[in-house]
Design an enzyme around this catalytic site. Structure first.
Site, PDB file in Angstrom:
ATOM      1  N   ARG A 191     -17.077   5.356  35.378  1.00  0.00           N
ATOM      2  CA  ARG A 191     -17.963   5.316  36.524  1.00  0.00           C
ATOM      3  C   ARG A 191     -17.179   4.813  37.743  1.00  0.00           C
ATOM      4  O   ARG A 191     -16.387   3.875  37.640  1.00  0.00           O
ATOM      5  CB  ARG A 191     -19.175   4.404  36.277  1.00  0.00           C
ATOM      6  CG  ARG A 191     -20.198   4.970  35.300  1.00  0.00           C
ATOM      7  CD  ARG A 191     -20.905   6.180  35.881  1.00  0.00           C
ATOM      8  NE  ARG A 191     -21.963   6.690  35.015  1.00  0.00           N
ATOM      9  CZ  ARG A 191     -21.811   7.658  34.128  1.00  0.00           C
ATOM     10  NH1 ARG A 191     -20.597   8.204  33.945  1.00  0.00           N
ATOM     11  NH2 ARG A 191     -22.822   8.100  33.410  1.00  0.00           N
TER      12      ARG A 191
ATOM     13  N   GLU B  37     -21.025  10.258  44.832  1.00  0.00           N
ATOM     14  CA  GLU B  37     -20.844  11.614  44.314  1.00  0.00           C
ATOM     15  C   GLU B  37     -21.937  12.527  44.844  1.00  0.00           C
ATOM     16  O   GLU B  37     -23.101  12.119  44.897  1.00  0.00           O
ATOM     17  CB  GLU B  37     -20.861  11.604  42.776  1.00  0.00           C
ATOM     18  CG  GLU B  37     -19.673  10.885  42.197  1.00  0.00           C
ATOM     19  CD  GLU B  37     -19.632  10.895  40.676  1.00  0.00           C
ATOM     20  OE1 GLU B  37     -18.593  10.555  40.111  1.00  0.00           O
ATOM     21  OE2 GLU B  37     -20.658  11.269  40.058  1.00  0.00           O
TER      22      GLU B  37
ATOM     23  N   HIS C  59     -16.166  15.164  38.221  1.00  0.00           N
ATOM     24  CA  HIS C  59     -17.035  14.610  37.186  1.00  0.00           C
ATOM     25  C   HIS C  59     -17.271  15.633  36.074  1.00  0.00           C
ATOM     26  O   HIS C  59     -18.420  15.968  35.731  1.00  0.00           O
ATOM     27  CB  HIS C  59     -18.377  14.157  37.782  1.00  0.00           C
ATOM     28  CG  HIS C  59     -19.059  13.101  36.953  1.00  0.00           C
ATOM     29  ND1 HIS C  59     -19.773  12.049  37.500  1.00  0.00           N
ATOM     30  CD2 HIS C  59     -19.147  12.933  35.611  1.00  0.00           C
ATOM     31  CE1 HIS C  59     -20.265  11.298  36.542  1.00  0.00           C
ATOM     32  NE2 HIS C  59     -19.901  11.820  35.384  1.00  0.00           N
TER      33      HIS C  59
END
Length: 346
Positions: A262, A291, A310
């Protein structure tokens, strides 16, 4: 949005079970789940824009949060919600206490059962190798028609510190071992004084892939031994910003930092400052502080930074497996069968 008409299935009258996927990102999650449930028209799969979630959440039985923040206010509108799930394990955006008060179950999909952990481990190795072999500079050399440069480094002989030794850390250690590296790992409850090189912990979990292990109170000492640090931790109030100025200053000058967990584990300003000074020799990250990440962010101007969108856990294998889990949970809820293969956190 899915068709809202009532469909009769043989086992549960006219009832429709509705599953909500939040937002447009990670589209394979809802697409693969729809495919898995194509023969079950009484399970409806919808995906809506993030901003529309509070307005529609009241009519859904199951929610897959993805990267939506679920506050107590939003949860209070989920009048018929039974289960909140995540594709993978990250539930830091869900107010779990509020969900518990409202009688909503919160669950993650264990990564070791679906290939998610293995997929993330492979991505960590990809980022490590990309930094060591200077991926950005290689692309420039190709454009400039140069051969035999840049000079890269091997993973062979490096010491790798795994911050966190859950499912991803374990899978990563297994895959790193054949590269000829020394592996250090941290886990809550481990101690250098008591752990050392023992092969199992109190739960009997096998840790033969770890050469040295320690607790979170020893991360600075361990960081000083590592050529590469990989973040595999869950994000919570104890781990937020754990890779800060003190931590990075404890690392060897020129060592590499990889984050597949993360973005909030890293202190942005500390990372940027240490890239500028050369204390950090490279940064590979599949996750970011916000993000989607700003493509014009100053951090991306460093040639020793690699960013991926991601996608560490986004593989055909892991997403097909996770879609089956979500689909089976929807079917179990619809029929009243016991839940299997998910891990409730409340």
């Amino acid at each position: 949005m899915g068709d809202s008409k009532t469909v009769r299935d043989g086992s549960n009258g006219n009832h429709i079970t509705r599953v909500l996927f939040c937002g447009p990102h990670f589209p394979a999650s809802q697409n693969y789940t729809r495919e898995y449930l194509v023969d079950h028209p009484y399970i409806l799969i919808d995906d809506v824009p993030l901003d529309d979630v509070p307005d529609v959440i009241g009519k859904y039985d199951i929610c897959v949060v993805k990267n939506k923040l679920f506050t107590a206010d939003i949860l209070s509108q989920a009048k018929q919600m039974k289960i909140i799930m995540q594709y993978g394990v990250g539930l830091e955006g869900v107010d779990i206490d509020a969900a518990m008060r409202l009688g909503i179950k919160v669950a993650r999909i264990p990564g070791d059962l679906t290939g998610n952990a293995a997929s993330c481990a492979e991505m960590a190795i990809y980022l490590m190798l990309g930094l060591l072999r200077k991926q950005t500079e290689m692309a420039v050399a190709v454009k400039q028609k140069k051969l035999g440069e840049p000079v890269g480094e091997t993973l062979l002989g490096k010491t790798v510190l795994l911050l966190g030794y859950g499912n991803i850390g374990i899978d990563l250690a297994k895959r790193l071992r054949p590269f000829g590296v020394k592996i250090i790992a941290t886990k809550r409850g481990w101690s250098l004084k008591n752990g050392g090189s023992s092969k199992t912990d109190a739960s009997g979990t096998n840790h033969e892939m770890v050469d040295e292990k320690g607790g979170h109170d020893e991360i600075y000492q361990l960081a000083n031994k590592a050529d590469i640090v990989v973040c595999c931790l869950s994000l919570n109030k104890e781990t937020a910003g754990i890779v800060n100025e003190q931590f990075i200053s404890s690392m060897k000058k020129g060592s590499l930092l990889v984050n597949i967990a993360r973005g909030g584990l890293l202190d942005y300003e500390a990372v940027k400052r240490n890239l500028e000074s050369g204390q950090l020799g490279g940064l590979g990250m599949d996750v970011a502080w916000t993000e989607p990440f700003n493509p014009d962010d100053p951090i991306l101007k460093f040639r020793n930074v690699i960013l991926t969108p991601h996608v560490a856990g986004v593989t055909e294998h892991s997403y097909r497996s996770m879609s089956k889990v979500v689909g089976d949970v929807a079917l179990q809820l619809h029929t009243g069968a016991p839940f299997t293969v998910i891990e409730f956190v409340n």
